[in-house]
Motif scaffolding. Sequence first.
Motif, PDB file in Angstrom:
ATOM      1  N   VAL A 114      -4.246  10.976 -14.256  1.00  0.00           N
ATOM      2  CA  VAL A 114      -3.759   9.753 -13.622  1.00  0.00           C
ATOM      3  C   VAL A 114      -2.279   9.519 -13.928  1.00  0.00           C
ATOM      4  O   VAL A 114      -1.586   8.803 -13.210  1.00  0.00           O
ATOM      5  N   ASP A 115      -1.769  10.152 -14.975  1.00  0.00           N
ATOM      6  CA  ASP A 115      -0.374   9.958 -15.381  1.00  0.00           C
ATOM      7  C   ASP A 115       0.605  10.874 -14.658  1.00  0.00           C
ATOM      8  O   ASP A 115       1.811  10.808 -14.912  1.00  0.00           O
ATOM      9  N   ASP A 116       0.104  11.731 -13.762  1.00  0.00           N
ATOM     10  CA  ASP A 116       0.953  12.762 -13.168  1.00  0.00           C
ATOM     11  C   ASP A 116       1.551  12.405 -11.812  1.00  0.00           C
ATOM     12  O   ASP A 116       2.180  13.257 -11.165  1.00  0.00           O
ATOM     13  N   VAL A 117       1.358  11.179 -11.338  1.00  0.00           N
ATOM     14  CA  VAL A 117       2.019  10.711 -10.113  1.00  0.00           C
ATOM     15  C   VAL A 117       2.570   9.314 -10.381  1.00  0.00           C
ATOM     16  O   VAL A 117       2.308   8.722 -11.424  1.00  0.00           O
ATOM     17  N   ARG A 118       3.308   8.804  -9.409  1.00  0.00           N
ATOM     18  CA  ARG A 118       3.817   7.441  -9.502  1.00  0.00           C
ATOM     19  C   ARG A 118       3.017   6.585  -8.522  1.00  0.00           C
ATOM     20  O   ARG A 118       3.064   6.792  -7.303  1.00  0.00           O
ATOM     21  N   TRP A 119       2.257   5.643  -9.070  1.00  0.00           N
ATOM     22  CA  TRP A 119       1.396   4.795  -8.248  1.00  0.00           C
ATOM     23  C   TRP A 119       2.259   3.759  -7.553  1.00  0.00           C
ATOM     24  O   TRP A 119       3.010   3.026  -8.181  1.00  0.00           O
ATOM     25  N   LEU A 120       2.133   3.707  -6.240  1.00  0.00           N
ATOM     26  CA  LEU A 120       3.102   2.991  -5.412  1.00  0.00           C
ATOM     27  C   LEU A 120       2.652   1.611  -4.957  1.00  0.00           C
ATOM     28  O   LEU A 120       3.267   0.595  -5.287  1.00  0.00           O
ATOM     29  N   ALA A 121       1.600   1.570  -4.156  1.00  0.00           N
ATOM     30  CA  ALA A 121       1.204   0.296  -3.551  1.00  0.00           C
ATOM     31  C   ALA A 121      -0.267   0.319  -3.177  1.00  0.00           C
ATOM     32  O   ALA A 121      -0.808   1.359  -2.793  1.00  0.00           O
ATOM     33  N   ALA A 122      -0.914  -0.833  -3.301  1.00  0.00           N
ATOM     34  CA  ALA A 122      -2.276  -1.041  -2.802  1.00  0.00           C
ATOM     35  C   ALA A 122      -2.173  -1.935  -1.590  1.00  0.00           C
ATOM     36  O   ALA A 122      -1.483  -2.959  -1.634  1.00  0.00           O
ATOM     37  N   ILE A 123      -2.849  -1.545  -0.513  1.00  0.00           N
ATOM     38  CA  ILE A 123      -2.689  -2.305   0.735  1.00  0.00           C
ATOM     39  C   ILE A 123      -3.984  -2.991   1.169  1.00  0.00           C
ATOM     40  O   ILE A 123      -4.074  -3.496   2.279  1.00  0.00           O
ATOM     41  N   PRO A 299      -7.742  -8.540   1.506  1.00  0.00           N
ATOM     42  CA  PRO A 299      -6.483  -8.633   0.758  1.00  0.00           C
ATOM     43  C   PRO A 299      -6.598  -8.124  -0.680  1.00  0.00           C
ATOM     44  O   PRO A 299      -7.459  -8.549  -1.450  1.00  0.00           O
ATOM     45  N   PHE A 300      -5.746  -7.200  -1.007  1.00  0.00           N
ATOM     46  CA  PHE A 300      -5.541  -6.720  -2.372  1.00  0.00           C
ATOM     47  C   PHE A 300      -4.164  -6.073  -2.358  1.00  0.00           C
ATOM     48  O   PHE A 300      -4.031  -4.861  -2.225  1.00  0.00           O
ATOM     49  N   ASN A 301      -3.140  -6.913  -2.431  1.00  0.00           N
ATOM     50  CA  ASN A 301      -1.768  -6.463  -2.260  1.00  0.00           C
ATOM     51  C   ASN A 301      -1.084  -6.349  -3.616  1.00  0.00           C
ATOM     52  O   ASN A 301      -0.952  -7.341  -4.340  1.00  0.00           O
ATOM     53  N   MET A 302      -0.644  -5.149  -3.937  1.00  0.00           N
ATOM     54  CA  MET A 302      -0.077  -4.901  -5.259  1.00  0.00           C
ATOM     55  C   MET A 302       0.857  -3.707  -5.168  1.00  0.00           C
ATOM     56  O   MET A 302       0.599  -2.772  -4.408  1.00  0.00           O
ATOM     57  N   ALA A 303       1.935  -3.726  -5.939  1.00  0.00           N
ATOM     58  CA  ALA A 303       2.878  -2.607  -5.879  1.00  0.00           C
ATOM     59  C   ALA A 303       3.573  -2.425  -7.227  1.00  0.00           C
ATOM     60  O   ALA A 303       3.592  -3.331  -8.074  1.00  0.00           O
ATOM     61  N   GLY A 304       4.136  -1.227  -7.412  1.00  0.00           N
ATOM     62  CA  GLY A 304       4.955  -0.951  -8.581  1.00  0.00           C
ATOM     63  C   GLY A 304       4.204  -0.965  -9.895  1.00  0.00           C
ATOM     64  O   GLY A 304       3.071  -0.492 -10.001  1.00  0.00           O
ATOM     65  N   ALA A 305       4.831  -1.529 -10.923  1.00  0.00           N
ATOM     66  CA  ALA A 305       4.295  -1.497 -12.280  1.00  0.00           C
ATOM     67  C   ALA A 305       2.936  -2.183 -12.395  1.00  0.00           C
ATOM     68  O   ALA A 305       2.065  -1.749 -13.158  1.00  0.00           O
ATOM     69  N   GLU A 306       2.746  -3.249 -11.638  1.00  0.00           N
ATOM     70  CA  GLU A 306       1.459  -3.967 -11.676  1.00  0.00           C
ATOM     71  C   GLU A 306       0.328  -3.058 -11.215  1.00  0.00           C
ATOM     72  O   GLU A 306      -0.741  -3.013 -11.832  1.00  0.00           O
ATOM     73  N   LEU A 307       0.564  -2.308 -10.140  1.00  0.00           N
ATOM     74  CA  LEU A 307      -0.450  -1.383  -9.661  1.00  0.00           C
ATOM     75  C   LEU A 307      -0.677  -0.250 -10.656  1.00  0.00           C
ATOM     76  O   LEU A 307      -1.815   0.158 -10.889  1.00  0.00           O
ATOM     77  N   ASP A 308       0.385   0.252 -11.241  1.00  0.00           N
ATOM     78  CA  ASP A 308       0.268   1.330 -12.217  1.00  0.00           C
ATOM     79  C   ASP A 308      -0.688   0.936 -13.347  1.00  0.00           C
ATOM     80  O   ASP A 308      -1.574   1.710 -13.725  1.00  0.00           O
ATOM     81  N   SER A 309      -0.536  -0.273 -13.867  1.00  0.00           N
ATOM     82  CA  SER A 309      -1.413  -0.755 -14.944  1.00  0.00           C
ATOM     83  C   SER A 309      -2.849  -0.889 -14.462  1.00  0.00           C
ATOM     84  O   SER A 309      -3.796  -0.502 -15.168  1.00  0.00           O
ATOM     85  N   TYR A 310      -3.016  -1.439 -13.265  1.00  0.00           N
ATOM     86  CA  TYR A 310      -4.360  -1.627 -12.711  1.00  0.00           C
ATOM     87  C   TYR A 310      -5.073  -0.291 -12.553  1.00  0.00           C
ATOM     88  O   TYR A 310      -6.241  -0.143 -12.946  1.00  0.00           O
ATOM     89  N   VAL A 311      -4.387   0.686 -11.970  1.00  0.00           N
ATOM     90  CA  VAL A 311      -4.991   1.993 -11.720  1.00  0.00           C
ATOM     91  C   VAL A 311      -5.456   2.632 -13.021  1.00  0.00           C
ATOM     92  O   VAL A 311      -6.575   3.170 -13.111  1.00  0.00           O
TER      93      VAL A 311
END
Length: 330
Positions: A114-123, A299-311
């Motif tokens: 899970v650490d090998d990509v950059r998690w971008l956005a949840a739509i 609705p589940f809108n999230m991006a950047g660092a917040e999404l990274d932590s969630y994932v």
Amino acid sequence: MMVPMKLRALLAAGVIGLGAFSSVQAQQPAKPECIAPAQPGGGFDLTCRVALNGFLETGLLEQPMRTVYMPGGVGAVAYNHIVAQRPGDGNAIAAFSGGSLLNLAQGKFGKYSVDDVRWLAAIGSDYGVAIVRNDAPFTDLKSLMAAFKADPTKIVLGAGGSVGGQDWMKAALTARAADVDFRKMRFVAFEGGGEAMTALRGGHIQAYMGDAAEAYTMLEGGAPIRVLAVFNDKRLDGALADIPTAKEQGFDIEWPIIRGFYVGPKVSDEQYQWWVNAFEQLMKTPEFARLQKQQGLFPFNMAGAELDSYVKERVVQYRELADSFGLIKK
């Protein structure tokens, strides 16, 4: 530099700040593409469709985005492709789902984690559903469960993915709720929801453990299906509001699904932030809300660092669930 008309409107309305616009413009991808890790017609396809149409309608992308289908390993081929072959390509975003995270939790994406990509956005979010043909003898989840419990060999469950994947998990949780040993259930794995639906229509499987968004688009398109239950703690809004939950019918089954995107691990901070900003601005538009609803997403809108932590938190939870089914090698 010419500014697309729709983007000018967003600027004028104050939806996009001038500072954010300048940053966004600096890293515009020249050949944007969305990688859908399956054949056309399933959940990954609709995930890409929201981004593609959203950026097209709002003008946040100057160049049109295309969808590239990359089936294999229920996301593993695309994940490995991004990490190994296009780690710094800021043009490409790849779709993922909760199933992708579940597979990562079990080490199914090879040497990558899970650490090998950059998690971008949840739509948006989605939810598991149990689907049968509209001429099936099962009119609700109770009747399917009764037949399943009476003789597990006569009910073939099918879905996209392999043993241990999210659709298999939905089937295994269904078996557990029916007091059937999950190791005795008959499960056929397909490469994506499109193939599973073809099998259901052909009578090769009795029930498809799919997703609410897929079911919504199928029903809208006149597909001959019946949705027996939604795997959520409450009924969904909109077109699926009449579909009862599994809990309403006496079965404790829940399966929420997140849908979103990631980029390669070596995509520059500037390019990564471009995408984060673009998705954050997109999510503020009425076009996005309409597309989200149109594709049956919630609705589940999230991006950047917040999404990274969630994932990363979800991957830990999925690993514990997989372990409870004996899927984690000790």
